[in-house]
Design a protein around this motif. Structure first.
Motif, PDB file in Angstrom:
ATOM      1  N   UNK A   1       0.847  -1.203   0.000  1.00 49.83           N
ATOM      2  CA  UNK A   1       0.000   0.000   0.000  1.00 49.83           C
ATOM      3  C   UNK A   1       0.880   1.250   0.000  1.00 49.83           C
ATOM      4  N   UNK A   2       1.918   1.241   0.857  1.00 48.91           N
ATOM      5  CA  UNK A   2       2.793   2.415   0.969  1.00 48.91           C
ATOM      6  C   UNK A   2       3.431   2.718  -0.386  1.00 48.91           C
ATOM      7  N   UNK A   3       3.852   1.646  -1.055  1.00 54.06           N
ATOM      8  CA  UNK A   3       4.511   1.822  -2.358  1.00 54.06           C
ATOM      9  C   UNK A   3       3.530   2.419  -3.370  1.00 54.06           C
ATOM     10  N   UNK A   4       2.323   1.849  -3.412  1.00 53.27           N
ATOM     11  CA  UNK A   4       1.354   2.329  -4.411  1.00 53.27           C
ATOM     12  C   UNK A   4       0.847   3.728  -4.097  1.00 53.27           C
ATOM     13  N   UNK A   5       0.796   4.073  -2.785  1.00 54.83           N
ATOM     14  CA  UNK A   5       0.333   5.416  -2.413  1.00 54.83           C
ATOM     15  C   UNK A   5       1.497   6.401  -2.328  1.00 54.83           C
ATOM     16  N   UNK A   6       2.723   5.873  -2.515  1.00 58.70           N
ATOM     17  CA  UNK A   6       3.930   6.691  -2.428  1.00 58.70           C
ATOM     18  C   UNK A   6       4.077   7.338  -1.047  1.00 58.70           C
ATOM     19  N   UNK A   7       3.918   6.523  -0.001  1.00 60.47           N
ATOM     20  CA  UNK A   7       4.009   7.015   1.377  1.00 60.47           C
ATOM     21  C   UNK A   7       5.032   6.186   2.147  1.00 60.47           C
ATOM     22  N   UNK A   8       5.495   6.737   3.283  1.00 61.39           N
ATOM     23  CA  UNK A   8       6.413   5.974   4.138  1.00 61.39           C
ATOM     24  C   UNK A   8       5.637   4.940   4.939  1.00 61.39           C
ATOM     25  N   UNK A   9       6.394   4.012   5.513  1.00 58.09           N
ATOM     26  CA  UNK A   9       5.788   2.892   6.248  1.00 58.09           C
ATOM     27  C   UNK A   9       6.253   2.884   7.708  1.00 58.09           C
ATOM     28  N   UNK A  10       5.284   2.619   8.598  1.00 58.52           N
ATOM     29  CA  UNK A  10       5.605   2.456  10.028  1.00 58.52           C
ATOM     30  C   UNK A  10       5.186   1.041  10.428  1.00 58.52           C
ATOM     31  N   UNK A  11       5.990   0.379  11.263  1.00 57.47           N
ATOM     32  CA  UNK A  11       5.616  -0.962  11.719  1.00 57.47           C
ATOM     33  C   UNK A  11       5.313  -0.932  13.212  1.00 57.47           C
ATOM     34  N   UNK A  12       4.206  -1.543  13.585  1.00 59.49           N
ATOM     35  CA  UNK A  12       3.904  -1.690  15.009  1.00 59.49           C
ATOM     36  C   UNK A  12       4.260  -3.130  15.365  1.00 59.49           C
ATOM     37  N   UNK A  13       5.029  -3.265  16.409  1.00 57.55           N
ATOM     38  CA  UNK A  13       5.455  -4.599  16.849  1.00 57.55           C
ATOM     39  C   UNK A  13       4.479  -5.035  17.946  1.00 57.55           C
ATOM     40  N   UNK A  14       3.601  -5.975  17.547  1.00 57.43           N
ATOM     41  CA  UNK A  14       2.528  -6.413  18.461  1.00 57.43           C
ATOM     42  C   UNK A  14       2.855  -7.802  18.999  1.00 57.43           C
ATOM     43  N   UNK A  15       2.496  -8.041  20.271  1.00 56.68           N
ATOM     44  CA  UNK A  15       2.676  -9.363  20.865  1.00 56.68           C
ATOM     45  C   UNK A  15       1.307  -9.900  21.239  1.00 56.68           C
ATOM     46  N   UNK A  16       1.139 -11.222  21.155  1.00 58.41           N
ATOM     47  CA  UNK A  16      -0.130 -11.822  21.599  1.00 58.41           C
ATOM     48  C   UNK A  16       0.154 -12.704  22.807  1.00 58.41           C
ATOM     49  N   UNK A  17      -0.011 -12.163  24.044  1.00 63.31           N
ATOM     50  CA  UNK A  17       0.245 -13.007  25.211  1.00 63.31           C
ATOM     51  C   UNK A  17      -0.730 -14.183  25.290  1.00 63.31           C
ATOM     52  N   UNK A  18      -1.933 -14.016  24.786  1.00 66.61           N
ATOM     53  CA  UNK A  18      -2.900 -15.125  24.657  1.00 66.61           C
ATOM     54  C   UNK A  18      -3.869 -14.792  23.533  1.00 66.61           C
ATOM     55  N   UNK A  19      -4.720 -15.778  23.133  1.00 66.33           N
ATOM     56  CA  UNK A  19      -5.671 -15.561  22.034  1.00 66.33           C
ATOM     57  C   UNK A  19      -6.511 -14.313  22.298  1.00 66.33           C
ATOM     58  N   UNK A  20      -6.728 -13.536  21.233  1.00 64.44           N
ATOM     59  CA  UNK A  20      -7.596 -12.351  21.278  1.00 64.44           C
ATOM     60  C   UNK A  20      -7.109 -11.230  22.211  1.00 64.44           C
ATOM     61  N   UNK A  21      -5.837 -11.309  22.649  1.00 66.84           N
ATOM     62  CA  UNK A  21      -5.258 -10.216  23.438  1.00 66.84           C
ATOM     63  C   UNK A  21      -4.070  -9.688  22.647  1.00 66.84           C
ATOM     64  N   UNK A  22      -3.965  -8.363  22.533  1.00 70.61           N
ATOM     65  CA  UNK A  22      -2.854  -7.781  21.766  1.00 70.61           C
ATOM     66  C   UNK A  22      -2.126  -6.752  22.623  1.00 70.61           C
ATOM     67  N   UNK A  23      -0.799  -6.758  22.540  1.00 74.50           N
ATOM     68  CA  UNK A  23       0.010  -5.822  23.321  1.00 74.50           C
ATOM     69  C   UNK A  23       1.020  -5.161  22.394  1.00 74.50           C
ATOM     70  N   UNK A  24       1.037  -3.825  22.370  1.00 76.55           N
ATOM     71  CA  UNK A  24       2.026  -3.146  21.515  1.00 76.55           C
ATOM     72  C   UNK A  24       3.352  -3.077  22.259  1.00 76.55           C
ATOM     73  N   UNK A  25       4.400  -3.636  21.639  1.00 78.71           N
ATOM     74  CA  UNK A  25       5.706  -3.675  22.299  1.00 78.71           C
ATOM     75  C   UNK A  25       6.576  -2.506  21.830  1.00 78.71           C
TER      76      UNK A  25
END
Ligand code: R5P
Length: 312
Positions: A178-202
């Motif tokens: 998407x970033x390439x086609x829209x000519x935009x920069x990219x940011x990555x969020x590093x997410x962890x899943x301590x258990x199913x259906x739970x998300x934690x941004x690291x």
């Protein structure tokens, strides 16, 4: 040339109707009923002998949607349809595509086996959770992408101060495209899943400060990933956050979570799964034309790769 017909299960009738309208045909007359105990019964109410049949059915939960697809394929083969294509706008059970821990099932492979054993001659789907699931099938498989349709919509935004974000490493490849086609920069969020259906941004890789964000994922289930990531980006100085997701699974209290999240300005989703409720924040971008074109071209033995081109 074979006759060509389109039938639909009950999981996504609005999309099936749109696809049929675009092609300019009526949906094949099928009766689908539930017995008192819940078992499903299907019957084609018209002759499909020698027909090139396309069966449209998303397999999102409940599992009856999958079973209904299998029964429709089976009935079509037994009614002597010449070729049966399973058109699966949302291919469920795709998230378990390997043994990532001992004693678990590889659900994506099992579903592929079921669809093939039921008698499907080919499959058309869109934005699989992971592309390698195609390899679980030994029949022709066309994998479409919703990105041309969604990116065409995003071009209507003023994109001058935007960056694209991936809410987890799994979404990075799609977000990069998407970033390439829209000519935009990219940011990555590093997410962890301590258990199913739970998300934690690291961690956040890249700087969202003072930027509007387009956050891209293939699916939203409970909404946890999206909302947690949007809130983390906001805390790091992001301005408006627009979400883009192909498959709005929206289980549990996803609608409530998205609606209540002040971090999310707007969401663009497609109609691979019908929404159970409408929210002001959610805009549906239809993939009906894309599927209709893929069906027509499959029937005519024409290439479908030009469907991946994006015009502004
Ligand atoms: C993960 O790999 C997927 O791409 C989605 O990010 C995830 O399945 C979404 O789940 P939820 O909305 O429940 O956080």
């Amino acid at each position: 040339m074979l006759d060509f017909k389109i039938a639909s299960g009950r999981s996504n009738v609005p999309l099936a109707n749109k696809i049929a309208d675009y092609i300019g045909v009526d949906l094949t007359n099928v009766t689908i009923k539930n017995f008192s105990d819940g078992e499903i019964w299907v019957k084609y109410e018209e002759n499909i002998r020698g027909v090139d049949l396309f069966i449209i059915q998303s397999t999102n939960p409940p599992a009856d949607n999958l079973l209904e697809l299998l029964l429709l394929i089976d009935a079509a083969k037994r009614a002597s349809a010449k070729r049966v294509t399973a058109v699966i706008p949302y291919f469920a059970y795709a998230r378990q595509d390997r043994k990532d821990q001992p004693r678990v099932s590889i659900s994506a492979k099992l579903i592929a086996n079921l669809i093939t054993r039921a008698g499907a001659d080919r499959v058309i789907t869109i934005d699989l959770h992971s592309s390698q699931i195609q390899g679980f099938f030994d029949i022709p498989f066309d994998h479409l992408y919703a990105s041309p349709v969604l990116i065409r919509r995003l071009f209507h935004l003023d994109l001058s101060n935007f960056v694209v974000a991936a809410p987890d490493i799994g979404a990075a490849r799609t977000a990069r495209a998407y970033a390439k086609r829209l000519n935009l920069d990219l940011i990555l969020v590093d997410k962890r899943r301590p258990e199913h259906n739970v998300a934690e941004v690291v961690n956040i890789i890249g700087n969202p400060d003072g930027k509007n964000i387009i956050m891209v994922d293939d699916l939203i289930d409970t909404g946890t990933t999206f909302v947690e990531c949007a809130e983390a980006l906001k805390k790091h100085g992001a301005l408006e956050i627009y979400g883009v997701c192909v498959h709005p699974v929206f289980s549990g209290n996803a609608y409530e979570k998205i609606s209540n999240s002040t971090a999310i300005t707007k969401m663009f989703v497609t109609d691979t799964i019908p929404l159970k409720q409408s929210l002001e924040k959610i805009e549906v971008v239809s993939v009906a034309e894309l599927f209709a074109e893929a069906i027509i071209r499959t029937h005519d033995n024409r290439s479908i790769s030009s469907l991946f081109e994006i015009e502004r």
